[in-house]
Design an enzyme around this catalytic site. Structure first.
Site, mmCIF file in Angstrom:
data_model
loop_
_atom_site.group_PDB
_atom_site.id
_atom_site.type_symbol
_atom_site.label_atom_id
_atom_site.label_comp_id
_atom_site.label_asym_id
_atom_site.label_seq_id
_atom_site.Cartn_x
_atom_site.Cartn_y
_atom_site.Cartn_z
ATOM 1 N NE ARG A 259 -4.185 -1.586 -0.014
ATOM 2 C CZ ARG A 259 -4.245 -2.653 -0.790
ATOM 3 N NH1 ARG A 259 -3.200 -2.931 -1.577
ATOM 4 N NH2 ARG A 259 -5.312 -3.426 -0.805
ATOM 5 C CD GLU A 288 -2.445 3.310 -5.765
ATOM 6 O OE1 GLU A 288 -3.409 2.666 -6.235
ATOM 7 O OE2 GLU A 288 -1.528 2.783 -5.136
ATOM 8 C CG HIS A 307 -2.600 -0.724 -7.078
ATOM 9 N ND1 HIS A 307 -3.104 -0.003 -6.025
ATOM 10 C CD2 HIS A 307 -2.589 -2.022 -6.648
ATOM 11 C CE1 HIS A 307 -3.397 -0.803 -5.018
ATOM 12 N NE2 HIS A 307 -3.088 -2.036 -5.371
#
Length: 346
Positions: A259, A288, A307
């Site tokens: 994370r 993000e 991601h």
């Protein structure tokens, strides 16, 4: 147990995160006692949720959970469950399970892939290829010479399903592996049914040491590469800051597949610019998608991916195998796999 009402809220703008038709049909064949409703939109979900007993869905939101008067079990298709911990879930103590372990294989492969890319300087090779001008001589001098993973020490921050599979692959490359986990005194205990559902080996990787959070500095000082594979909790948020990067070996590599908020991005950029961190591979970020103005785009010792380390064509087969295992356990009155401790948040 009579008819169980299952609502599937697994729709998404992306094909990768939308449950395939064949997986829905397999559920109907394998579990004739299930009354299955498949939502294909937010409106479908809102209309069907009051009658749902079991909900397998992307985060449905507090408004929907509050209206789900018959809901007793909520299953998340990913490991992260922060968005699922709504007031109604916590107050009513709705059973929450997640898909911890489903992403272990692709994330472990991604991690070793970027480590190999850093060691072999593949970013430079690709840049040369794009510019149509390979410079062979640079590979034989100074910092241009490739390195090896063999014999280097890999430090894992987090040693759950992902860390376990990263370790297994790193050992195959001849690396020495050490790890930090929240409770090092507890032996690794994996439910055999969970490992079978996920297709993961029961044998534990033979790593050199498992340490506690208090030994983080010792792990950082000993590691040639550090991989973050921990859950985001109040304890782990911002752990990797200027002080932590200052404890790492000069020139060590840093990989984050967990994370983004575990890392203070500004401090990482500073360490990369100064050369105290030799290189980084980042799949997750504080914000993000990563803003276009981020300094990370300007660094030539960084590999960035948006991601996607957990994404692969193997996702739905594993996710559904785990869910089917839990449906069988639910019918038999057995404890479900991957139950989330709502108070701890994972």
């Amino acid at each position: 147990m009579g008819v169980r009402r299952l609502l599937l809220g697994l729709f998404h703008a992306s094909e990768a995160w939308t449950i395939p038709d064949e997986e829905v049909e397999r559920l109907r064949l394998d579990f004739p006692d299930l009354e299955i409703t498949r939502a294909r939109s937010k409106e479908n979900l809102e209309a069907a949720i009051p009658e749902a007993e079991i909900l397998f869905s992307w985060a449905p939101g507090e408004a929907n959970v509050a209206r789900a008067r018959n809901l007793r079990w909520l299953h998340a298709p990913a490991a992260g469950i922060g968005a699922y911990l709504t007031p109604s879930v916590t107050k009513r103590k709705i059973l929450l399970t997640n898909s911890r372990g489903v992403h272990a294989v692709p994330i472990a492969e991604h991690t070793l892939g970027v480590l190999v890319a850093l060691a072999r300087q593949l970013r430079t090779a690709i840049a040369d290829q794009i510019q149509d001008g390979m410079d062979r001589e640079r590979w034989f001098e100074g910092p241009g010479r490739p390195r090896e993973l063999y014999g280097r020490t890999l430090g894992l921050f987090g040693y759950g399903a992902i860390g376990r599979e990263v370790a297994r692959r790193a050992l195959a490359f001849g690396m020495r592996v050490i790890a930090v986990r929240r409770h090092p005194e507890r032996p690794s205990a994996w439910e055999p049914d969970l490992l079978r559902a996920l297709g993961l080996p029961e044998e534990e990787p033979r790593i050199d040491a498992v340490m506690g959070p208090g030994d983080l500095d010792r792990m950082l000082e000993a590691s040639d590469a550090v991989v973050v594979a921990a859950a985001l909790t109040p304890e782990t948020q911002g752990v990797f800051d200027a002080a932590a990067f200052g404890r790492m070996k000069r020139g060590a590599w840093f990989v984050n597949v967990a994370r983004g908020k575990i890392v203070r991005e500004r401090d990482l950029v500073a360490a990369l610019r100064m050369g105290s961190i030799g290189a980084a591979a980042l799949d997750v970020f504080e914000t993000e998608p990563l803003p276009r103005e981020s300094e990370l785009y300007t660094l030539d010792n960084v590999i960035l991916t948006p991601h996607i380390s957990g994404n692969s064509i193997g996702f739905w087969p594993r996710a559904m195998a785990l869910f089917r295992a839990n449906l069988r356990r639910d019918a038999a009155g057995l404890p479900l796999l991957n139950q989330v401790d709502i108070e701890r948040g994972y």
